[in-house]
Design a protein around this motif. Structure first.
Motif, PDB file in Angstrom:
ATOM      1  N   ARG A 110       6.966  -2.078  -2.507  1.00 45.30           N
ATOM      2  CA  ARG A 110       6.646  -3.430  -3.117  1.00 45.30           C
ATOM      3  C   ARG A 110       6.920  -3.715  -4.247  1.00 45.30           C
ATOM      4  N   ARG A 112       7.041  -4.969  -8.166  1.00 41.72           N
ATOM      5  CA  ARG A 112       6.669  -5.669  -9.668  1.00 41.72           C
ATOM      6  C   ARG A 112       6.528  -6.537  -9.872  1.00 41.72           C
ATOM      7  N   THR A 116       2.558 -10.757  -9.449  1.00 37.99           N
ATOM      8  CA  THR A 116       1.387  -9.750  -8.585  1.00 37.99           C
ATOM      9  C   THR A 116       1.375  -9.073 -10.408  1.00 37.99           C
ATOM     10  N   CYS A 120      -2.601 -10.619  -9.440  1.00 38.93           N
ATOM     11  CA  CYS A 120      -2.856  -9.387  -8.800  1.00 38.93           C
ATOM     12  C   CYS A 120      -2.877  -8.275  -9.331  1.00 38.93           C
ATOM     13  N   SER A 123      -0.753  -5.817  -9.690  1.00 40.63           N
ATOM     14  CA  SER A 123      -0.410  -5.096  -8.626  1.00 40.63           C
ATOM     15  C   SER A 123      -1.435  -4.048  -8.132  1.00 40.63           C
ATOM     16  N   PHE A 128      -0.090  -4.837  -3.159  1.00 42.80           N
ATOM     17  CA  PHE A 128       0.830  -5.287  -3.769  1.00 42.80           C
ATOM     18  C   PHE A 128       0.749  -3.906  -4.502  1.00 42.80           C
TER      19      PHE A 128
END
Length: 274
Positions: A110, A112, A116, A120, A123, A128
């Motif tokens: 996933r 970065r 993210t 998010c 991550s 993510f």
């Protein structure tokens, strides 16, 4: 083997003859070319890349259409370079099965990105987070607390109630105006209500009370900003040394939206603790 000190290495290089410098440069260039050829041999076919931007100039407003056209020329497994990011595009069921099923563990990476990192929580969400113990723990929480058969059945009345309310609203608007009804906003509201009820035990509108709206702002606009920023093209993700440009102000908006999101979630957490 004995290592020379740094000053001795520098002094030795300065004492090289002009012809020796040429030989050293030639060896360096040859090594780079050979290494590059070794990488290209194992890289899927693709169009010629431009310096710095790679293949970004080949993607228009609808990148999936652009990639589809390129795949018709270069095959079901195609190699691209978006700025400084190497990308492999699979566009056939066979290739997708190899990536998503056969070699899933090796390719479950996933990236970065700025989204993210800021939206998010570095991550740390299930979509993510890097594959590992933490990601497996998140999947277990989702499976047991949100998507287990018993949980889904316990929230059946929430889904049915929102669908019933959505249908009634559409019929009411259509009957009053006698024209076509735009249902996109109602669908978004119904979906958000269902998600909020499952995660926080409240509908979207019921979360307004007790929230520091001077920091959060409109809840609907916050959700729209989140959805929009998740799909924008941020140059810094592909050409990191040009990240300072931020010509569209996306990075600034990401940071501001992340601050609003944290304020909202902190209010929910404080209320639950009380």
């Amino acid at each position: 083997m004995e290592l020379l000190p740094v000053d001795a290495v520098v002094r030795t290089l300065l004492e090289l003859h002009y012809s020796e410098w040429l030989l050293l440069i030639a060896i360096s260039i040859t090594s780079v070319v050979l290494l590059r050829k070794t990488v290209i041999v194992h890289w899927p076919p693709g169009p010629l890349a431009w310096p710095i931007v790679g293949h970004l100039h080949l993607l228009d407003q609808l990148p999936h259409h652009s990639v589809c056209k390129l795949a018709q020329t270069y095959g079901p497994l195609m190699g691209l370079r978006l700025g400084g990011v190497p990308v492999i595009v699979a566009s056939s069921p066979l290739m997708e099965r190899e990536i998503l099923k056969t070699y899933d563990a090796a390719l479950a990476y996933r990236p970065r990105t700025a989204v993210t990192l800021h939206l998010c929580f570095d991550s740390s969400d299930v979509a993510f987070a890097p594959v590992g113990p933490y990601w497996k723990f998140l999947r277990q929480v989702y499976a047991t607390e949100l998507f287990s058969p018993n949980k889904m059945e316990s929230f059946r009345h929430v889904r049915e109630g929102e669908v019933r309310g959505l249908m009634q609203a559409v019929l009411r608007r259509g009957g009053e105006r006698g024209c076509l009804v735009e249902v996109r906003g109602s669908l978004v509201t119904a979906s958000n209500n269902i998600n909020c009820m499952m995660v926080m035990g409240k509908k979207l509108d019921d979360m307004i009370s007790g929230v520091a709206w001077n920091e959060v702002g409109s809840l609907h606009s916050l959700i729209e900003d989140l959805m929009h920023l998740m799909g924008v093209f941020y140059l810094g993700d592909y050409v990191p040394w040009l990240a300072w440009l931020d010509s569209h102000g996306y990075l600034k908006r990401m940071k501001a939206t992340a601050q609003r999101t944290r304020a909202l979630l902190q209010c929910v957490i404080d209320e639950r603790r009380q």
